[in-house]
Design an enzyme around this catalytic site. Structure first.
Site, short mmCIF file in Angstrom:
data_model
loop_
_atom_site.label_atom_id
_atom_site.label_comp_id
_atom_site.label_asym_id
_atom_site.label_seq_id
_atom_site.Cartn_x
_atom_site.Cartn_y
_atom_site.Cartn_z
N LYS A 299 0.83 -1.21 0.00
CA LYS A 299 0.00 0.00 0.00
C LYS A 299 0.86 1.26 0.00
O LYS A 299 0.63 2.18 -0.77
CB LYS A 299 -0.92 0.03 1.24
CG LYS A 299 -1.92 -1.12 1.29
CD LYS A 299 -2.85 -0.99 2.48
CE LYS A 299 -2.13 -1.12 3.83
NZ LYS A 299 -1.49 -2.43 4.04
N THR A 300 1.86 1.25 0.87
CA THR A 300 2.72 2.43 0.94
C THR A 300 3.50 2.57 -0.36
O THR A 300 3.73 3.66 -0.85
CB THR A 300 3.65 2.32 2.16
OG1 THR A 300 2.84 2.17 3.32
CG2 THR A 300 4.51 3.55 2.31
N ASP B 126 -1.77 7.76 3.70
CA ASP B 126 -1.37 6.42 4.14
C ASP B 126 -2.02 6.12 5.49
O ASP B 126 -2.40 7.04 6.21
CB ASP B 126 0.17 6.37 4.27
CG ASP B 126 0.70 4.94 4.21
OD1 ASP B 126 -0.11 3.99 4.09
OD2 ASP B 126 1.93 4.76 4.28
N GLU B 127 -2.15 4.84 5.84
CA GLU B 127 -2.69 4.43 7.14
C GLU B 127 -4.06 5.09 7.38
O GLU B 127 -4.34 5.60 8.47
CB GLU B 127 -1.73 4.80 8.28
CG GLU B 127 -0.30 4.33 8.09
CD GLU B 127 -0.10 2.87 8.46
OE1 GLU B 127 -1.09 2.20 8.84
OE2 GLU B 127 1.04 2.38 8.34
N GLN C 93 -5.60 -3.18 10.79
CA GLN C 93 -4.50 -2.54 11.51
C GLN C 93 -4.93 -1.26 12.22
O GLN C 93 -4.09 -0.42 12.55
CB GLN C 93 -3.35 -2.24 10.55
CG GLN C 93 -2.69 -3.51 10.03
CD GLN C 93 -1.49 -3.18 9.17
OE1 GLN C 93 -0.46 -2.74 9.65
NE2 GLN C 93 -1.61 -3.39 7.87
N ARG D 259 5.12 -7.22 11.15
CA ARG D 259 6.32 -6.41 10.93
C ARG D 259 7.48 -7.29 10.51
O ARG D 259 8.48 -6.82 9.98
CB ARG D 259 6.74 -5.66 12.22
CG ARG D 259 5.78 -4.63 12.77
CD ARG D 259 5.27 -3.68 11.75
NE ARG D 259 3.99 -4.14 11.21
CZ ARG D 259 3.49 -3.72 10.05
NH1 ARG D 259 4.14 -2.89 9.30
NH2 ARG D 259 2.33 -4.16 9.61
P1 ATP Z 1 1.68 -2.09 6.01
O1 ATP Z 1 0.25 -2.48 6.02
O2 ATP Z 1 2.46 -2.81 7.05
O3 ATP Z 1 1.85 -0.62 6.04
P2 ATP Z 1 2.05 -1.97 3.17
O4 ATP Z 1 0.84 -2.54 2.55
O5 ATP Z 1 2.16 -0.51 3.19
O6 ATP Z 1 2.26 -2.59 4.63
P3 ATP Z 1 4.60 -1.85 1.90
O7 ATP Z 1 5.37 -1.42 3.07
O8 ATP Z 1 4.28 -0.87 0.84
O9 ATP Z 1 3.27 -2.58 2.39
O10 ATP Z 1 5.31 -3.08 1.21
C1 ATP Z 1 5.83 -4.17 1.96
C2 ATP Z 1 7.14 -4.62 1.37
O11 ATP Z 1 6.90 -5.24 0.13
C3 ATP Z 1 8.09 -3.49 1.10
O12 ATP Z 1 9.40 -3.92 1.38
C4 ATP Z 1 7.90 -3.22 -0.37
O13 ATP Z 1 9.04 -2.65 -0.95
C5 ATP Z 1 7.64 -4.61 -0.91
N1 ATP Z 1 6.80 -4.63 -2.13
C6 ATP Z 1 5.58 -4.11 -2.28
N2 ATP Z 1 5.09 -4.33 -3.52
C7 ATP Z 1 6.03 -5.02 -4.18
C8 ATP Z 1 6.14 -5.56 -5.51
N3 ATP Z 1 5.15 -5.41 -6.41
N4 ATP Z 1 7.27 -6.21 -5.81
C9 ATP Z 1 8.26 -6.36 -4.92
N5 ATP Z 1 8.23 -5.90 -3.67
C10 ATP Z 1 7.13 -5.22 -3.28
MG MG Z 2 2.31 0.86 4.77
#
Ligand code: ATP
Ligand code: MG
Length: 688
Positions: free
Chosen positions: A36-37, A219-220, A250, A625
């Protein structure tokens, strides 16, 4: 204008869709680690590079300053940093400060308004309530905070108060606000509330900001409160060009007024809302993901989420029962030390997460014993230290002389012949005249209340502050503002003039004096760096410092190679290869302590079931995490108020569905700390 091909690789089809979608408001709703981020950073790059957006028209809101910094760095790797210059990537609070600073007059504030921290706010409430009952004070403070976050004004609070206690809190709320206004100050909640109300009520201001914010990313999103929701709505206006990303599983800030209903509200307020779901987790190995899914499954869900990962099965999750918290801390320290060696990893690959700040001290001690470098997020703040607050009180007063709390602190530290009786008389006089303490010193009438020998040191002090104000670039009546001197030399002169170092050595033993002086130098060094890097004036610096909130009490900008210690709350959005989750016990996680909620109407009203659900989400945040390995520990007994209390493993451990066979039973769990230390030493010696 745009070709999907120009979007860089590294996005799956659903992520791509989320990045490319610009036909209206969109919501990315997906589980932990699903990118997402990443969608947010990639979308900013896409808007800049491919869609002709100007950096200053894009705003991204994150939950912590650290997250904002990381995002900023990410974007700069995706586009030419020059192109990214002017992007607003900040927390809701920093955006609020920016808006308030620019629109201060419209909000009835001076541009140099002060931002009061929780301690200052508490002192004001304490004065009004005339009680020292901590529970009651906290209850009133959190009631006021919830009212502010819910956009409830004092009138409505009084009207709807159901009990005598609430009615009293509502009355305090009214006079608290009046006091803040008199101090030309705002509290943290005001940083969002006042901008939201200003945007709602002032057409010119609203149009100005809607013109400026051409695209908004949040975000969040699951942890926004009513106020923040309004801010998003008002900033984006009828164009509604925004992307929100979040995960209902979350949501861990209900206790601060965040409401998951904001997710549902988006769909009703924006019927055209595009909802995108992501299902692949890129963070964790399958075992970790399975445990996380198994825990969160017990909560009622808004929608079905199936997270999967192709990062392999991974190592077994280790659950370690410990005798007490000291053993637990030592064991974690030793395991990290050994694991770093075995895995050829860095210290920064490890994180120790826990439910409450009070768990940190013992863990810190254990890490120090083994000489393991660490940093703490969400712990006691550098900015909470007495010496740091002392120095900052001068800066606050220079920036805003209506800031009475800063006046009192600065005027009396170091002592300069201004006593309690003098201050009290000054306070009474200032209140009658409805002026600040600072202004009161200059009034003739004061001479009827105080002896010349009492007034003299007050005048010397205020004149000193005035000289500093002038040098910092503040005009004095009748005279135009001079050019501001750079913050660095000003800070040095200030410290020299108040002779703070001598004050420390005069009032305490050498060792503590040394360490406090060291902290002061660190603060000044940091302020100078900030002033240089960001071109901040002294006034801006002061407001910047105030923003380093409870969420991230770290002022380190660069990431040192150190084990990260953090509360679960402060770990949101982050990831670490190896996670140690400490104190996974009934009563701690889920947290049931009454000591911090007693008498708190907000929390008492929350049903037990809802509380457990929120704690379960916190557990889910903790587990997710971890990227590669996860270690959990719980203590059979734990000291509470000098008494040992017998503890049970958390229900969440069972909910992880690891089965009864000890998954990755800790092979050394039968050893005493001493034996473990011996083992570790042997291991280290073997290395060389
Ligand atoms: P959270 O809910 O904990 O905030 P999130 O959904 O924001 O998590 P991210 O932090 O954006 O998730 O991504 C998690 C990890 O996966 C990061 O290290 C990111 O770089 C990697 N990632 C995300 N999408 C891809 C992708 N398409 N290919 C490779 N790596 C990815
Ligand atoms: Mg995130």
């Amino acid at each position: 204008m745009t070709t999907p091909n120009s979007v860089p690789a590294g996005l799956n089809p659903a992520q791509r869709e989320a990045v490319l979608y610009l036909d209206g408001p969109s919501l990315v709703l997906a589980g932990a680690g699903s990118g997402k981020t990443r969608v947010i950073t990639q979308k900013m790059a896409y808007l800049l590079r491919d869609c002709g957006y100007m950096a200053r028209n894009i705003v991204a809101l994150t939950f912590t300053n650290k997250a904002a910094r990381e995002m900023d760095e990410r974007v700069k790797t995706l586009v030419d940093p020059k192109m990214a210059k002017g992007l607003i990537i900040s927390t809701f609070h920093s955006l609020g400060v920016r808006l308030l600073r620019e629109e201060a007059r419209n909000a009835g504030l001076k541009p140099q308004f002060s931002i009061l921290d929780a301690d200052d706010a508490m002192a004001i409430i304490q004065e009004m309530l005339a009680t020292t009952d901590k529970g009651r004070l906290r209850a009133v403070q959190s009631a006021i905070s919830l009212w502010k976050n819910g956009l409830v004004d004092p009138d409505e609070a009084e009207r709807t108060a159901a009990t005598a206690g609430e009615a009293e809190a509502a009355r305090v709320y009214r006079s608290y606000n009046a006091t803040l206004a008199a101090y030309q100050s705002v509290d943290f909640d005001d940083l969002i509330r006042i901008p939201a109300q200003l945007l709602a009520s002032n057409d010119t201001v609203r149009e100005r900001w809607q013109n400026r914010v051409r695209y908004l990313l949040v975000d969040e999103y699951q942890d926004t409160n009513v106020c923040q929701y309004q801010l998003v709505r008002l900033l984006t206006g009828p164009r509604a060009m925004f992307t929100a990303v979040g995960d209902d599983d979350q949501a861990i800030y209900a206790w601060r007024g965040a409401t998951i209903e904001n997710l549902a509200k988006l769909t009703t307020d924006y019927p055209q809302l595009k909802v995108i779901k992501l299902e692949q987790n890129y963070r964790s190995v399958q075992r970790i993901l399975a445990a996380a899914n198994s825990v969160i499954e017990r909560n009622p869900k808004l929608f079905e989420k199936k997270l999967w990962s192709d990062l392999g099965v991974g190592e077994p999750i280790v659950i370690s029962p410990m005798n007490d918290e000291e053993t637990e801390a030592q064991s974690i320290a030793m395991k990290i030390s050994a694991s770093r060696f075995e895995r050829q990893a860095s210290w920064k690959d490890f994180a120790i997460l826990y439910r409450g700040n009070h768990q940190a001290r013992i863990i810190e001690q254990a890490l120090r014993d083994l000489k393991i470098p660490y940093t703490i997020a969400g712990g006691q703040s550098f900015f909470d230290k007495a010496e740091v607050r002392d120095v900052l009180s001068y800066l606050r007063l220079i920036a805003n002389d209506a800031d009475d709390p800063a006046f009192i602190r600065a005027a009396t530290t170091p002592r300069r012949g201004i006593g309690q009786a003098t201050l009290q008389a000054l306070g009474t006089y200032a209140a009658e005249r409805e002026v600040s303490l600072f202004e009161a010193v200059f009034e003739q009438g004061l001479e009827t209340r105080l002896q010349p020998r009492q007034i003299e040191p007050l005048r010397v002090f205020t004149e000193f502050i005035q000289r500093m104000q002038w040098r910092a670039g503040r005009g004095v009546e009748g005279r135009p503002p001079p050019k501001a001197e750079p913050a660095g030399p000003l800070l040095d002169d200030l410290l020299g003039a108040i002779d703070y170092e001598r004050f420390l050595y005069d009032t305490m033993e050498e060792r503590p004096a040394q360490s406090r002086w060291h902290n002061v130098l660190e603060l000044v060094g940091w302020l100078k760096r900030k002033a240089e890097e960001d071109g901040h004036t002294l006034f801006e610096l002061v407001q910047h410092v105030a923003l380093i909130t409870m969420l991230e009490r770290q002022h380190d900008e660069e990431e040192p190679d150190a084990v990260k210690m953090s509360t679960l709350h402060a770990s949101k959005g982050l990831e670490y290869p190896h996670v140690y989750l400490a104190g996974v016990e009934e009563g701690l996680l889920p947290h049931m302590g009454k000591d911090d909620e007693e008498g708190d109407p907000a929390r008492a009203a929350e049903s037990l079931a809802a509380r457990i659900e929120e704690e379960r989400r916190l557990m889910y945040v903790g587990i997710t995490r971890a990227q590669r390995s996860l270690n959990l520990s719980w203590c059979k007994k734990r000291r509470r108020a000098r008494e040992d209390v017998v503890r049970e493993p958390s229900r969440f451990i069972e909910e992880m569905g690891l089965g009864t066979a000890p998954q990755g039973a800790d092979p050394a769990s039968h050893l005493s700390p001493k034996e473990r230390l011996g083992m570790l030493k042997a291991l280290l010696n073997k290395r060389g």
